[in-house]
Scaffold this motif. Structure first.
Motif, PDB file in Angstrom:
ATOM      1  N   LEU A 265       0.810  -1.211   0.000  1.00 30.33           N
ATOM      2  CA  LEU A 265       0.000   0.000   0.000  1.00 30.33           C
ATOM      3  C   LEU A 265       0.845   1.264   0.000  1.00 30.33           C
ATOM      4  O   LEU A 265       0.417   2.302  -0.534  1.00 30.33           O
ATOM      5  CB  LEU A 265      -0.953  -0.003   1.192  1.00 30.33           C
ATOM      6  N   ASP A 266       2.031   1.205   0.574  1.00 32.02           N
ATOM      7  CA  ASP A 266       2.907   2.381   0.542  1.00 32.02           C
ATOM      8  C   ASP A 266       3.335   2.701  -0.888  1.00 32.02           C
ATOM      9  O   ASP A 266       3.554   3.865  -1.229  1.00 32.02           O
ATOM     10  CB  ASP A 266       4.147   2.152   1.412  1.00 32.02           C
ATOM     11  N   LEU A 267       3.445   1.676  -1.728  1.00 34.37           N
ATOM     12  CA  LEU A 267       3.723   1.879  -3.156  1.00 34.37           C
ATOM     13  C   LEU A 267       2.440   2.259  -3.901  1.00 34.37           C
ATOM     14  O   LEU A 267       2.436   3.194  -4.712  1.00 34.37           O
ATOM     15  CB  LEU A 267       4.306   0.600  -3.761  1.00 34.37           C
ATOM     16  N   ALA A 268       1.357   1.556  -3.616  1.00 33.87           N
ATOM     17  CA  ALA A 268       0.147   1.678  -4.432  1.00 33.87           C
ATOM     18  C   ALA A 268      -0.521   3.037  -4.300  1.00 33.87           C
ATOM     19  O   ALA A 268      -0.976   3.605  -5.299  1.00 33.87           O
ATOM     20  CB  ALA A 268      -0.841   0.573  -4.050  1.00 33.87           C
ATOM     21  N   LEU A 269      -0.600   3.575  -3.102  1.00 31.61           N
ATOM     22  CA  LEU A 269      -1.414   4.767  -2.906  1.00 31.61           C
ATOM     23  C   LEU A 269      -0.881   6.001  -3.631  1.00 31.61           C
ATOM     24  O   LEU A 269      -1.648   6.700  -4.309  1.00 31.61           O
ATOM     25  CB  LEU A 269      -1.599   5.037  -1.414  1.00 31.61           C
TER      26      LEU A 269
END
Length: 482
Positions: A265-269
């Motif tokens: 999620l740190d990459l995706a958001l």
């Protein structure tokens, strides 16, 4: 003080006169007039096409090496003029300075990339069973091509179409969008100074309602490449069907991103936010649908809501701005009306960025929003073309794929996952012309073939070597040596 009319390029000369009253071009951030362009009539258009017919012969005879050198020179001139071009895009369109800077850089790269193809093979030798005979495949230009370009990338999209069309040896007539014609006319000036012969490029400005049918119905065009709305693109396909005119359409999108339970999620958001809200959501590849696997839905919703609420909206020239205005007051009204309609249909507003009333009243600014929607909501099914992200929860990868494909559009999609198996299942199963894994739905490079399926496009791709398939025809020649 009266603002001068920016002229069109016709037969190697710049002509400001036209039959109609000049069209004003306005800065969407404050509604001020930034320029004026000619409003051409049918007679004015005829002069441009007539010049292109002659220009096509000269430009084809120049040969690929000379054509490539001119495109490379144009790229150098674009880079030299980058500061002025960036300023013009920001004032005419409303993009942020960072977005306009990226657009100018990519435009130069298009001409560099296709300029290099002047040294590429122009065909191939193939076997022939007949004695003392060799057979070759030759790629030839089509002749005169019409390019119809939109307002959302008013410099890059003309370059995406012009560069392959020109390196292939075609003469080009380009009709830019009425909202953003100034930057296209500046590009024409650059190409003229780079050495394009008279007639190899002609520009047409005017109201589509008055000259659109004149342009697209002219039998002297061998091909038409259109980027714009699905409604107009499909109508163009129908009207030219059976005419022998080659048609390329790059139309709307309702692009979906999927966040699976195992995603980083740190990459995706941050990637998701850039894909959804870059250029104020006014990209055909913008992410407008978000599908989240149930086990991470609460976390993703909180993170995206916080990010949306933190978006900074203001004039494109302002420091630290994430989103500028949308392109026009009409677009502002349309986006806000669509959001209101979606809410009346049951969509729930989760987050909204704070945009002051002074901005909304003084310019074409729109609040970025995140909403939860169901599959029947108009915000889920219809292209909004603004900073509007609709979200749904799914229980599996297969359910997500079904939801991605449940759309008349098929332009771009993305999945966020750590699983190679899930990634390749997604790539194989989604019905979109572009697909990303842990990357945004937007952001395709100049050498990546680009185009959508279903009501998003046509069989011909843009960009990369694939673009040349549209702008050339194949001739097979057999030669007996004696």
């Amino acid at each position: 003080m009266s603002i001068a009319v920016t002229p069109n390029l016709i037969a190697g000369s710049f002509v400001a006169e036209a039959g109609g009253e000049p069209i004003e071009v306005r800065d969407p951030s404050d509604d001020s007039v930034v320029g004026r362009v000619p409003a051409m009539t049918a007679a004015d258009v005829d002069a441009v096409i007539t010049a292109a017919v002659d220009g096509a012969k000269t430009w084809r005879a120049a040969g690929p090496l000379a054509r490539g050198r001119i495109l490379h020179d144009a790229a150098a001139l674009i880079r030299a003029a980058s500061a002025d071009l960036i300023t013009l895009i920001v004032s005419e369109w409303g993009k942020t300075t960072a977005e306009a800077t990226g657009e100018v850089g990519k435009t130069a790269e298009f001409f560099e990339y296709y300029g290099g193809m002047g040294r590429a093979a122009q065909g191939e030798l193939i076997p022939d069973a007949r004695p003392e005979t060799f057979t070759m495949i030759r790629r030839e230009p089509l002749g005169v091509v019409l390019l119809i370009t939109p307002w959302n990338d008013p410099l890059l999209t003309p370059a995406r179409k012009m560069a392959p069309a020109l390196i292939a040896g075609n003469a080009v007539v380009i009709k830019p969008a009425t909202e953003t014609p100034l930057i296209t006319l500046r590009l024409a000036d650059i190409l003229h100074r780079a050495g394009l012969p008279a007639g190899a490029l002609g520009t047409v400005t005017g109201r589509g309602s008055q000259i659109g049918d004149v342009l697209t119905g002219d039998p002297r065009f061998a091909a038409v490449s259109f980027t714009g709305s699905t409604t107009v693109g499909l109508d163009l396909q129908r009207r030219l069907a059976g005419s022998g005119v080659r048609v390329q359409t790059e139309m709307g999108g309702k692009n979906a991103a999927v966040i699976l339970a195992d995603a980083d999620l740190d990459l995706a958001l941050p990637v998701l936010m850039a894909g959804a809200f870059g250029q104020a959501g006014q990209r055909c590849t913008a992410t407008s649908r978000l599908l989240v696997e149930r086990s991470v839905a609460d976390d993703v919703t909180r993170r995206v809501a916080d990010a949306v609420a933190a978006l900074r909206v203001g004039p494109g020239t302002a420091e630290g701005v994430d989103l500028g205005p949308v392109v026009s007051r009409a677009q502002q009204s349309d986006i806000r009306a669509r959001v209101e309609a979606g809410i009346s249909e049951g969509a729930e507003l989760i987050a909204r960025a704070d945009v002051g009333a002074d901005l909304i009243d003084g310019g074409a600014f729109v609040e970025p929003v995140l909403l939860t929607v169901d599959g029947d909501n108009s915000l889920w099914r219809e292209e909004v073309f603004g900073p509007v992200l609709g979200m749904r929860i799914v229980d599996s990868l297969d359910e997500a794929i079904d939801a991605v494909n449940d759309s008349p559009y098929g332009l771009s999609s993305a999945v966020f996952t750590r699983s190679l198996a899930a990634a390749f299942r997604f790539v194989d199963a989604v019905d979109t012309g572009q697909v990303s894994v842990n990357q945004p739905t937007s952001g395709w490079d100049i050498h990546h073939p680009f185009g959508g399926f279903k009501e998003s496009g046509s069989p011909f791709k843009e960009q990369g070597e694939e673009a040349l398939q549209f702008y050339t025809r194949v001739k097979t020649a057999a030669v007996r040596t004696h």
